[in-house]
Motif scaffolding. Structure first.
Motif, PDB file in Angstrom:
ATOM      1  N   ASP A   1       0.833  -1.205   0.000  1.00 27.89           N
ATOM      2  CA  ASP A   1       0.000   0.000   0.000  1.00 27.89           C
ATOM      3  C   ASP A   1       0.869   1.258   0.000  1.00 27.89           C
ATOM      4  OD1 ASP A   1      -2.284  -1.504  -0.014  1.00 27.89           O
ATOM      5  OD2 ASP A   1      -2.714  -1.257   2.124  1.00 27.89           O
ATOM      6  N   ARG A   2       1.924   1.253   0.821  1.00 23.94           N
ATOM      7  CA  ARG A   2       2.803   2.423   0.891  1.00 23.94           C
ATOM      8  C   ARG A   2       3.544   2.628  -0.418  1.00 23.94           C
ATOM      9  NH1 ARG A   2       6.836   2.340   3.770  1.00 23.94           N
ATOM     10  NH2 ARG A   2       6.888   0.199   4.562  1.00 23.94           N
ATOM     11  N   ARG A   3       3.997   1.519  -1.028  1.00 22.64           N
ATOM     12  CA  ARG A   3       4.696   1.624  -2.308  1.00 22.64           C
ATOM     13  C   ARG A   3       3.758   2.168  -3.387  1.00 22.64           C
ATOM     14  NH1 ARG A   3       9.392  -1.488  -3.117  1.00 22.64           N
ATOM     15  NH2 ARG A   3       9.302  -0.622  -5.229  1.00 22.64           N
ATOM     16  N   ARG A   4       2.507   1.721  -3.368  1.00 20.04           N
ATOM     17  CA  ARG A   4       1.541   2.191  -4.359  1.00 20.04           C
ATOM     18  C   ARG A   4       1.255   3.688  -4.179  1.00 20.04           C
ATOM     19  NH1 ARG A   4      -1.995  -1.130  -3.348  1.00 20.04           N
ATOM     20  NH2 ARG A   4      -3.379   0.080  -2.023  1.00 20.04           N
ATOM     21  N   ARG A   5       1.071   4.100  -2.913  1.00 23.25           N
ATOM     22  CA  ARG A   5       0.815   5.523  -2.662  1.00 23.25           C
ATOM     23  C   ARG A   5       2.025   6.375  -3.057  1.00 23.25           C
ATOM     24  NH1 ARG A   5      -1.703   3.430   2.117  1.00 23.25           N
ATOM     25  NH2 ARG A   5       0.201   3.843   3.307  1.00 23.25           N
ATOM     26  N   GLN A   6       3.224   5.851  -2.784  1.00 27.11           N
ATOM     27  CA  GLN A   6       4.444   6.572  -3.145  1.00 27.11           C
ATOM     28  C   GLN A   6       4.556   6.730  -4.656  1.00 27.11           C
ATOM     29  OE1 GLN A   6       8.218   4.482  -2.558  1.00 27.11           O
ATOM     30  NE2 GLN A   6       9.120   6.353  -1.760  1.00 27.11           N
ATOM     31  N   ALA A   7       4.249   5.639  -5.384  1.00 29.80           N
ATOM     32  CA  ALA A   7       4.315   5.690  -6.845  1.00 29.80           C
ATOM     33  C   ALA A   7       3.289   6.670  -7.396  1.00 29.80           C
ATOM     34  CB  ALA A   7       4.083   4.296  -7.421  1.00 29.80           C
ATOM     35  N   GLN A   8       2.102   6.678  -6.801  1.00 33.46           N
ATOM     36  CA  GLN A   8       1.065   7.604  -7.250  1.00 33.46           C
ATOM     37  C   GLN A   8       1.485   9.050  -7.002  1.00 33.46           C
ATOM     38  OE1 GLN A   8      -2.232   6.119  -4.950  1.00 33.46           O
ATOM     39  NE2 GLN A   8      -2.898   4.679  -6.551  1.00 33.46           N
ATOM     40  N   GLY A   9       2.089   9.289  -5.843  1.00 34.10           N
ATOM     41  CA  GLY A   9       2.552  10.637  -5.519  1.00 34.10           C
ATOM     42  C   GLY A   9       3.653  11.097  -6.456  1.00 34.10           C
ATOM     43  N   GLN A  10       4.583  10.182  -6.781  1.00 33.77           N
ATOM     44  CA  GLN A  10       5.664  10.530  -7.699  1.00 33.77           C
ATOM     45  C   GLN A  10       5.133  10.803  -9.100  1.00 33.77           C
ATOM     46  OE1 GLN A  10       8.437   7.269  -7.389  1.00 33.77           O
ATOM     47  NE2 GLN A  10       9.286   7.990  -5.465  1.00 33.77           N
ATOM     48  N   ALA A  11       4.169   9.974  -9.526  1.00 36.75           N
ATOM     49  CA  ALA A  11       3.591  10.172 -10.856  1.00 36.75           C
ATOM     50  C   ALA A  11       2.912  11.533 -10.957  1.00 36.75           C
ATOM     51  CB  ALA A  11       2.589   9.054 -11.148  1.00 36.75           C
ATOM     52  N   GLN A  12       2.197  11.919  -9.897  1.00 38.49           N
ATOM     53  CA  GLN A  12       1.525  13.209  -9.900  1.00 38.49           C
ATOM     54  C   GLN A  12       2.547  14.345  -9.885  1.00 38.49           C
ATOM     55  OE1 GLN A  12      -1.422  13.695  -6.847  1.00 38.49           O
ATOM     56  NE2 GLN A  12      -1.768  15.866  -7.294  1.00 38.49           N
TER      57      GLN A  12
END
Length: 209
Positions: free
Chosen positions: A139-150
């Motif tokens: 979950d943390r990795r997914r949120r981190q990836a989403q934040g980086q993409a944004q």
């Protein structure tokens, strides 16, 4: 019964010894002495952790593997967790985690029936907490990836700054013929980091004398 404590942090920027005092206090309250601390900075999501497997190699049947939380032991996927559990079970090591009260009974003498009952309960809870730890990691990795993409989409993402001084030290040691293990011990970096610097040196253009 020998108590071996395992302390882990995911990165070199984190303090792997943070929970050392808590583990010592826990052991002291139960009249136990921690024989050895095994400390490393490696991700709990990877199975390749030298200090953890050195602990298991040193262990004898009935020894205690003491940890602060189950996620210090594992954020592994199911397949790798099963491999680690198999190794722990083969060594007959008892896991005691401060965040798993059912495991505390292993830190004191008990009759055979009580020991077997709590071993069964503890095994199920260990599997459950290991699964929870893995989900939290994903979950943390997914949120981190989403934040980086944004951030990239908005032009704000720059990535982590490179530790040039440390990497220059690693490069110098590689050129002098130091082994990966020696460099990891001296600089407290992961093997992939050393390999990345070695590849960079290999691919660097050769300048004329």
């Amino acid at each position: 019964m020998t108590v071996r404590a395992y302390l882990r942090a995911s990165t070199n920027e984190q303090d792997a010894t943070r929970a050392k005092d808590q583990l010592e206090a826990f052991a002291t309250e139960r009249g136990l002495t921690i024989a050895t601390f095994y400390i490393e900075n490696e991700s709990g999501a990877k199975l390749d952790r030298p200090e953890l497997f050195r602990l298991l190699s040193d262990s004898r049947p009935g020894d205690i593997l003491l940890i602060e939380q189950v996620d210090r032991l594992s954020r592994l996927n199911e397949s790798d967790w099963r491999k680690l559990r198999a190794e722990i079970d083969a060594k007959q090591v008892r896991i005691v985690a401060l965040d798993l009260p059912t495991s505390w009974t292993f830190a004191s003498a008990s009759d055979e029936f009580t020991g077997r009952m709590f071993a069964a309960i503890n095994g199920m809870l260990l599997d459950m907490l290991a699964a929870v730890a893995r989900k939290d990691y994903e979950d943390r990795r997914r949120r981190q990836a989403q934040g980086q993409a944004q951030a990239k989409a908005e032009g704000r993402y720059r990535g982590r700054a490179e530790d040039t001084k440390r990497n220059e030290q690693i490069a110098a040691m590689l050129r002098k013929g130091f082994s990966y293990s020696q460099i990891q011990t001296a600089t407290k970096v992961s093997r992939p980091t050393v390999a990345k610097i070695a590849k960079r040196i290999k691919e660097a253009p050769v300048t004329a004398a």
